[in-house]
Design a protein around this motif. Structure first.
Motif, PDB file in Angstrom:
ATOM      1  N   GLY A  22       0.789  -1.246   0.029  1.00  0.00           N
ATOM      2  CA  GLY A  22      -0.069  -0.024   0.044  1.00  0.00           C
ATOM      3  C   GLY A  22       0.968   1.138   0.139  1.00  0.00           C
TER       4      GLY A  22
ATOM      5  N   GLY B  31      10.017  -0.933   9.638  1.00  0.00           N
ATOM      6  CA  GLY B  31       8.760  -1.466   9.559  1.00  0.00           C
ATOM      7  C   GLY B  31       7.926  -0.790   8.359  1.00  0.00           C
TER       8      GLY B  31
ATOM      9  N   LYS C 215      10.686  -1.760   3.626  1.00  0.00           N
ATOM     10  CA  LYS C 215      11.735  -1.938   2.750  1.00  0.00           C
ATOM     11  C   LYS C 215      11.882  -3.479   2.155  1.00  0.00           C
ATOM     12  N   THR C 216      11.915  -4.273   3.117  1.00  0.00           N
ATOM     13  CA  THR C 216      12.283  -5.762   2.715  1.00  0.00           C
ATOM     14  C   THR C 216      10.892  -6.171   1.916  1.00  0.00           C
ATOM     15  N   LEU C 217       9.892  -5.893   2.060  1.00  0.00           N
ATOM     16  CA  LEU C 217       8.694  -6.098   1.067  1.00  0.00           C
ATOM     17  C   LEU C 217       8.882  -5.701  -0.113  1.00  0.00           C
TER      18      LEU C 217
ATOM     19  N   ASN D  88      18.164   1.322   8.429  1.00  0.00           N
ATOM     20  CA  ASN D  88      17.359   2.567   9.362  1.00  0.00           C
ATOM     21  C   ASN D  88      18.288   3.230   9.845  1.00  0.00           C
TER      22      ASN D  88
ATOM     23  N   LYS E  75      -0.055  -3.548  10.439  1.00  0.00           N
ATOM     24  CA  LYS E  75      -0.450  -4.894  10.438  1.00  0.00           C
ATOM     25  C   LYS E  75      -0.595  -5.646  11.935  1.00  0.00           C
TER      26      LYS E  75
END
Ligand code: ATP
Length: 269
Positions: A20, A62, A65-67, A165, A227
């Motif tokens: 999103g 959170g 970034k990984t996503l 980060n 989430k």
């Protein structure tokens, strides 16, 4: 085992539509990575358009970034290879040279590939002065040398994508090798609403459920915080139903009630 994952593009299971907000980030990644990986011939002539070899995603924890890195591999049709800075430096005592060579030779066989280096600051952070372990220093130098070797072969379709980060902990040598830096920000209210719509798309929601109200109640939340909040809220109707069943044993006809805004307010508290 210094590599935490190798996944082919069809098996990653995340695409841009699952993320999103972050529209500008997706747009930048499309131009910098997806297009050159999917259409390398468009970037192989002349001097101006060269595929980018290093990108830094930076921003608060959170924020996705990984996503993004995983979805990017899906969208680019690239293998996804992930390594984590802190595990690398703690495990690589000794044979830094051998392991770095093995990593890069493995990666080049996987091209097109995105090498995701999470916590890139702990792998390639600022030179640590007197306290820096000799093995860490050697490893970093080896990594940089192998990385430079990569950059000289223009068409190999290998991208290093670092995430951190703590961008201020990176030294100049790394910053130079990650020429594109993209800020992944915390979502504002409108973007929180977009993220919430994705998380709650399959849930049984109260017909009057107001996404804008929930978005306004979650100022400062990252995607990951949102989430966790959704998971906690979704658990409340389940808990209620179980309690009801315990009270009047034998009643198994009860159904889960829809989720409402109060579930979120209570879960926040
Ligand atoms: P860290 O810096 O702590 O490693 P990160 O920026 O890499 O965090 P992710 O691990 O990608 O964050 O995000 C954690 C989880 O939060 C994701 O698996 C996903 O479920 C959710 N998430 C975060 N941002 C978004 C988003 N924009 N859209 C959908 N889900 C998101």
């Amino acid at each position: 085992n210094f590599i935490s994952a190798v996944v082919p593009p069809g098996e990653i299971g995340v695409k841009f539509d699952d993320i999103g907000a972050l529209e500008n980030v997706k747009k930048a990644l499309n131009e910098l990575v997806i297009l050159p990986m999917r259409r390398p011939e468009l970037f192989s002539h002349g001097n101006l358009l060269r595929p980018c070899k290093g990108i830094l995603l930076f921003g608060p924890p959170g924020t996705g970034k990984t996503l993004l890195a995983k979805a990017l591999a899906t969208e680019a049709g690239a293998n996804f290879l992930s390594i984590t800075g802190s595990t690398l430096t703690s495990k690589w005592f000794g044979d830094a040279e051998k392991l770095t060579k093995a990593l890069f030779s493995f990666a080049s066989k996987l091209a097109p590939v995105i090498i995701f280096v999470d916590e890139v600051d702990s792998l390639l952070g600022a030179r640590g002065g007197a306290f820096e372990h000799e093995a860490t220093r050697r490893m970093r130098n080896e990594f940089m040398a192998a990385w430079d070797g990569l950059r000289s072969k223009e068409n190999q379709r290998i991208l290093i994508l670092g995430a951190t980060n703590r961008p201020f902990d990176l030294d100049d040598a790394v910053i130079r090798r990650l020429p594109r830096r993209i800020y992944v920000d915390l979502p504002d209210a409108e973007n929180r609403m977009k993220i919430l719509r994705i998380f709650l798309a399959q849930e049984n929601l109260d017909p009057d459920f107001q996404f804008d109200k929930l978005a306004n109640l979650t100022d400062g939340y990252s995607g990951s915080d949102l989430k966790n909040l959704c998971i906690a809220a979704a658990y409340r109707p389940v808990q209620e139903l179980l309690e009801k069943e315990k009270e009047n044993t034998g009643d198994t006809t009860s159904v889960l009630r829809p989720l409402n805004l109060d579930d979120f307010v209570q879960s926040k508290a």
